[in-house]
Write an enzyme that holds these catalytic residues in place. Structure first.
Site, PDB file in Angstrom:
ATOM      1  N   ASP A  71      -4.273   4.171  -6.129  1.00 13.97           N
ATOM      2  CA  ASP A  71      -2.890   4.593  -5.895  1.00 13.97           C
ATOM      3  C   ASP A  71      -1.881   3.748  -6.667  1.00 13.97           C
ATOM      4  O   ASP A  71      -2.215   2.672  -7.185  1.00 13.97           O
ATOM      5  CB  ASP A  71      -2.569   4.577  -4.391  1.00 13.97           C
ATOM      6  CG  ASP A  71      -3.187   3.397  -3.642  1.00 13.97           C
ATOM      7  OD1 ASP A  71      -3.546   2.404  -4.300  1.00 13.97           O
ATOM      8  OD2 ASP A  71      -3.308   3.474  -2.418  1.00 13.97           O
ATOM      9  N   ASN A  99      -2.589   2.280  10.237  1.00 14.41           N
ATOM     10  CA  ASN A  99      -2.413   3.649  10.732  1.00 14.41           C
ATOM     11  C   ASN A  99      -3.574   4.573  10.345  1.00 14.41           C
ATOM     12  O   ASN A  99      -3.496   5.777  10.532  1.00 14.41           O
ATOM     13  CB  ASN A  99      -1.095   4.236  10.197  1.00 14.41           C
ATOM     14  CG  ASN A  99      -1.100   4.412   8.678  1.00 14.41           C
ATOM     15  OD1 ASN A  99      -2.042   4.034   8.004  1.00 14.41           O
ATOM     16  ND2 ASN A  99      -0.033   4.998   8.151  1.00 14.41           N
ATOM     17  N   HIS A 101      -4.822   5.016   7.232  1.00 12.12           N
ATOM     18  CA  HIS A 101      -4.829   5.590   5.872  1.00 12.12           C
ATOM     19  C   HIS A 101      -5.924   4.951   5.021  1.00 12.12           C
ATOM     20  O   HIS A 101      -6.333   3.812   5.256  1.00 12.12           O
ATOM     21  CB  HIS A 101      -3.448   5.506   5.198  1.00 12.12           C
ATOM     22  CG  HIS A 101      -3.021   4.137   4.724  1.00 12.12           C
ATOM     23  ND1 HIS A 101      -1.707   3.721   4.727  1.00 12.12           N
ATOM     24  CD2 HIS A 101      -3.717   3.084   4.208  1.00 12.12           C
ATOM     25  CE1 HIS A 101      -1.618   2.501   4.247  1.00 12.12           C
ATOM     26  NE2 HIS A 101      -2.831   2.091   3.917  1.00 12.12           N
ATOM     27  N   GLU A 120      -1.807   9.254   3.901  1.00 11.59           N
ATOM     28  CA  GLU A 120      -1.192   8.930   5.184  1.00 11.59           C
ATOM     29  C   GLU A 120      -1.541   9.987   6.229  1.00 11.59           C
ATOM     30  O   GLU A 120      -1.814  11.143   5.884  1.00 11.59           O
ATOM     31  CB  GLU A 120       0.337   8.917   4.998  1.00 11.59           C
ATOM     32  CG  GLU A 120       0.837   7.829   4.057  1.00 11.59           C
ATOM     33  CD  GLU A 120       0.939   6.468   4.700  1.00 11.59           C
ATOM     34  OE1 GLU A 120      -0.025   6.018   5.351  1.00 11.59           O
ATOM     35  OE2 GLU A 120       1.996   5.842   4.530  1.00 11.59           O
TER      36      GLU A 120
HETATM   37  C1  F6R Z   1      -4.085   0.127  -1.597  1.00 11.07           C
HETATM   38  C2  F6R Z   1      -4.767   0.944  -0.620  1.00 11.07           C
HETATM   39  C3  F6R Z   1      -4.487   0.801   0.848  1.00 11.07           C
HETATM   40  C4  F6R Z   1      -4.939  -0.564   1.380  1.00 11.07           C
HETATM   41  C5  F6R Z   1      -4.693  -0.668   2.881  1.00 11.07           C
HETATM   42  C6  F6R Z   1      -5.080  -2.017   3.449  1.00 11.07           C
HETATM   43  O1  F6R Z   1      -4.540   0.399  -2.889  1.00 11.07           O
HETATM   44  O2  F6R Z   1      -5.556   1.735  -1.021  1.00 11.07           O
HETATM   45  O3  F6R Z   1      -5.162   1.827   1.527  1.00 11.07           O
HETATM   46  O4  F6R Z   1      -6.300  -0.751   1.105  1.00 11.07           O
HETATM   47  O5  F6R Z   1      -3.344  -0.432   3.156  1.00 11.07           O
HETATM   48  O6  F6R Z   1      -4.250  -3.009   2.929  1.00 11.07           O
HETATM   49  P1  F6R Z   1      -4.440  -4.563   3.324  1.00 11.07           P
HETATM   50  O7  F6R Z   1      -5.722  -4.994   2.774  1.00 11.07           O
HETATM   51  O8  F6R Z   1      -3.265  -5.229   2.669  1.00 11.07           O
HETATM   52  O9  F6R Z   1      -4.386  -4.629   4.813  1.00 11.07           O
END
Ligand code: F6R
Length: 269
Positions: A66, A135, A137, A142
């Site tokens: 992303d 959440n 995702h 989302e």
């Molecule tokens: C970012 C992504 C998100 C993160 C997720 C966890 O490229 O794909 O899905 O992996 O938000 O983020 P952290 O590791 O910061 O808790």
């Protein structure tokens, strides 16, 4: 489904890294799907260590999940910049082997089409690394997200924008409201999924994703549709799993898990 529960976040990060590093050591042309976020920082530090010990990344191709819309790769809060800081500038991957959606592409729809085509052209993704949002995702899919969604533009939830505000000086107003994300359908096409989560703040999301009903409001539950998902957790992230004893027994008897532990013992300590 392989659910592997380690005592600490550091052990979980090392185990997850070992899955990808052992793949690269056997297949120098492996195609990897990568993620950003705090969880991945520890994982990538093991990639850098492996490179310093001589592992060759020069033929690896990578696809990131992303990117924020509106941020150029040079922007310090962009995921491109994150990847450069934590990994790319520290290993020997040529720029042309890196594919991250461009957040300031002139035509976002063309950018999305080219991103999907690049994955197909490369022969698909061998291992897709995933973090999970509080959440539920994965990538920036989302809740709610169609379980067969393609790569697309999404609106970020306020919860996600708050979770990620640190990279924007803690200022929620500066966090973009839209992003490009690899879709759940594209993620599910990867030959292996590797979801990593650490910390008690992830415990609910993990229980819902791994054991809850498969549903659009928990996008990470889509991993249950995949033939070979690996979920690597520390004790805190695993604490709400109902079948925790079963997972431990399964991992204890798994040859694949034993092979990974052997790889860690031989090459990563
Ligand atoms: C970012 C992504 C998100 C993160 C997720 C966890 O490229 O794909 O899905 O992996 O938000 O983020 P952290 O590791 O910061 O808790």
């Amino acid at each position: 489904m392989e659910v592997i529960i380690l005592d600490t976040a550091e052990e979980a990060e090392q185990f997850a890294a070992s899955i990808i590093l052992s793949k690269i050591s056997k297949e120098s042309h492996a195609r990897l799907g990568l993620a950003t976020g705090r969880t991945m920082e520890g994982v990538y530090s093991h990639f850098v260590d492996a490179h310093e010990r001589g592992l060759n990344f020069s033929n690896i191709r990578t696809f990131n999940l992303d990117e924020y819309i509106g941020l150029s790769p040079a922007n310090e809060a962009s995921f491109y910049h994150y990847m450069d800081e934590h990994l790319f500038k520290k290993i020997d991957m040529p720029l042309e082997n890196i594919c991250i959606p461009h957040g300031r592409a002139l035509d976002i729809e063309v950018e999305i089409k080219q991103f999907e085509e690049a994955i197909t052209h490369a022969g698909g993704i061998d291992i897709q690394l995933l973090g999970i949002g509080n959440n539920g995702h994965i990538g920036f899919n989302e809740p709610p997200s169609s379980l067969s969604s393609p790569t697309r533009v999404v609106t970020l939830s306020e919860e996600t924008r708050r979770q990620n505000a640190g990279a924007f000086g803690g200022n929620l107003g500066r966090v973009p409201t839209k992003a490009i994300t690899m879709g759940l359908r594209t993620i599910l096409r990867a030959r292996q999924l590797l979801l990593v989560a650490t910390g008690s703040h992830k415990a609910n999301a993990i229980a819902n994703a791994v054991e809850g009903p498969i549903r659009a409001t928990v996008p990470a539950s889509a991993i249950q549709l995949h033939p070979d998902p690996w979920i690597v957790l520390d004790r805190e992230a695993a604490q709400n799993l109902e079948f925790i004893d079963y997972y431990k027994a399964q991992a204890g008897g798994s040859e694949r898990v034993a092979d990974q532990l052997q790889f860690i013992y031989q090459y990563m300590n």
